[in-house]
Write a protein that holds these residues in place. Structure first.
Motif, PDB file in Angstrom:
ATOM      1  N   PRO A  91      -5.517 -11.159 -36.807  1.00 13.24           N
ATOM      2  CA  PRO A  91      -5.239 -10.124 -37.697  1.00 13.24           C
ATOM      3  C   PRO A  91      -5.834 -10.319 -39.252  1.00 13.24           C
ATOM      4  N   ASP A  92      -5.817 -11.722 -39.375  1.00 12.45           N
ATOM      5  CA  ASP A  92      -6.366 -12.105 -40.660  1.00 12.45           C
ATOM      6  C   ASP A  92      -8.157 -11.713 -40.785  1.00 12.45           C
ATOM      7  N   ASN A  93      -8.562 -11.329 -39.746  1.00 12.95           N
ATOM      8  CA  ASN A  93     -10.094 -11.122 -39.760  1.00 12.95           C
ATOM      9  C   ASN A  93     -10.295  -9.517 -39.183  1.00 12.95           C
ATOM     10  N   GLY A  94      -9.356  -8.576 -39.458  1.00 10.61           N
ATOM     11  CA  GLY A  94      -9.443  -7.528 -38.757  1.00 10.61           C
ATOM     12  C   GLY A  94      -9.206  -7.199 -37.421  1.00 10.61           C
ATOM     13  N   GLY A  95      -8.577  -7.997 -36.977  1.00  7.98           N
ATOM     14  CA  GLY A  95      -8.327  -8.032 -35.425  1.00  7.98           C
ATOM     15  C   GLY A  95      -6.910  -7.534 -35.220  1.00  7.98           C
ATOM     16  N   LEU A  96      -6.325  -7.934 -33.854  1.00  8.51           N
ATOM     17  CA  LEU A  96      -5.020  -7.251 -33.574  1.00  8.51           C
ATOM     18  C   LEU A  96      -4.294  -8.485 -33.491  1.00  8.51           C
ATOM     19  N   ARG A 151      -1.078   0.977 -37.013  1.00  2.57           N
ATOM     20  CA  ARG A 151      -1.843   0.114 -37.996  1.00  2.57           C
ATOM     21  C   ARG A 151      -3.319   0.281 -37.678  1.00  2.57           C
ATOM     22  N   PHE A 152      -3.750   0.022 -36.400  1.00  6.33           N
ATOM     23  CA  PHE A 152      -5.169   0.056 -35.930  1.00  6.33           C
ATOM     24  C   PHE A 152      -5.760   1.546 -36.336  1.00  6.33           C
ATOM     25  N   LYS A 153      -5.084   2.748 -35.816  1.00  7.48           N
ATOM     26  CA  LYS A 153      -5.373   4.103 -36.034  1.00  7.48           C
ATOM     27  C   LYS A 153      -5.435   3.974 -37.524  1.00  7.48           C
ATOM     28  N   GLN A 154      -4.550   3.619 -38.459  1.00  7.36           N
ATOM     29  CA  GLN A 154      -4.517   4.058 -39.964  1.00  7.36           C
ATOM     30  C   GLN A 154      -5.910   3.261 -40.282  1.00  7.36           C
ATOM     31  N   VAL A 155      -6.218   2.214 -39.970  1.00  6.86           N
ATOM     32  CA  VAL A 155      -7.290   1.275 -40.581  1.00  6.86           C
ATOM     33  C   VAL A 155      -8.568   2.179 -39.913  1.00  6.86           C
ATOM     34  N   CYS A 156      -8.674   2.535 -38.958  1.00 10.30           N
ATOM     35  CA  CYS A 156      -9.642   3.167 -38.271  1.00 10.30           C
ATOM     36  C   CYS A 156     -10.122   4.702 -39.160  1.00 10.30           C
ATOM     37  N   SER A 157      -8.893   5.396 -39.482  1.00  8.39           N
ATOM     38  CA  SER A 157      -9.067   6.631 -39.987  1.00  8.39           C
ATOM     39  C   SER A 157      -9.626   6.426 -41.577  1.00  8.39           C
ATOM     40  N   VAL A 158      -8.965   5.372 -42.020  1.00 13.49           N
ATOM     41  CA  VAL A 158      -9.551   4.993 -43.692  1.00 13.49           C
ATOM     42  C   VAL A 158     -11.042   4.714 -43.276  1.00 13.49           C
ATOM     43  N   ALA A 159     -11.567   3.814 -42.482  1.00 12.80           N
ATOM     44  CA  ALA A 159     -12.897   3.301 -42.383  1.00 12.80           C
ATOM     45  C   ALA A 159     -13.848   4.631 -42.261  1.00 12.80           C
ATOM     46  N   GLU A 160     -13.071   5.571 -41.340  1.00 15.93           N
ATOM     47  CA  GLU A 160     -14.009   6.802 -41.317  1.00 15.93           C
ATOM     48  C   GLU A 160     -14.146   7.646 -42.431  1.00 15.93           C
ATOM     49  N   MET A 161     -13.314   7.852 -43.297  1.00 14.53           N
ATOM     50  CA  MET A 161     -12.926   8.474 -44.475  1.00 14.53           C
ATOM     51  C   MET A 161     -14.269   7.781 -45.447  1.00 14.53           C
ATOM     52  N   GLU A 162     -14.271   6.417 -45.610  1.00 15.26           N
ATOM     53  CA  GLU A 162     -15.100   5.723 -46.351  1.00 15.26           C
ATOM     54  C   GLU A 162     -16.453   5.873 -46.032  1.00 15.26           C
ATOM     55  N   ALA A 163     -16.650   6.135 -44.672  1.00 12.28           N
ATOM     56  CA  ALA A 163     -18.245   6.174 -44.360  1.00 12.28           C
ATOM     57  C   ALA A 163     -18.909   7.300 -44.725  1.00 12.28           C
TER      58      ALA A 163
END
Length: 71
Positions: free
Chosen positions: A34-39, A59-71
């Motif tokens: 989890p400290d390196n972006g994992g599960l 948590r993973f879904k939220q991280v992925c949706s934020v990454a998509e918005m920033e791309a």
């Protein structure tokens, strides 16, 4: 300390199916930690005994949706 109930845990296969990724990719994310972006995952009986808290799915879904918005 967080306490997880068995019914609040997913197998790697269940997690992979819900998130739409391969099991091997999920294992790689677990290996990152989890400290390196994992599960976060817990081992119960060898590699096949890994369980991932349901909260990690959200948590993973939220991280992925934020990454998509920033791309």
């Amino acid at each position: 300390m967080q306490i997880y109930k068995k019914e609040d845990m997913l197998t790697v296969n269940q997690f992979a199916t819900r998130i739409g990724m391969s099991r091997s990719h999920i294992y790689n994310l677990i290996d990152l930690g989890p400290d390196n972006g994992g599960l976060i995952a817990f081992r119960f009986a060898g590699r096949n005994g890994l369980r991932i808290p349901l909260s990690e799915l959200e948590r993973f879904k939220q991280v992925c949706s934020v990454a998509e918005m920033e791309a």
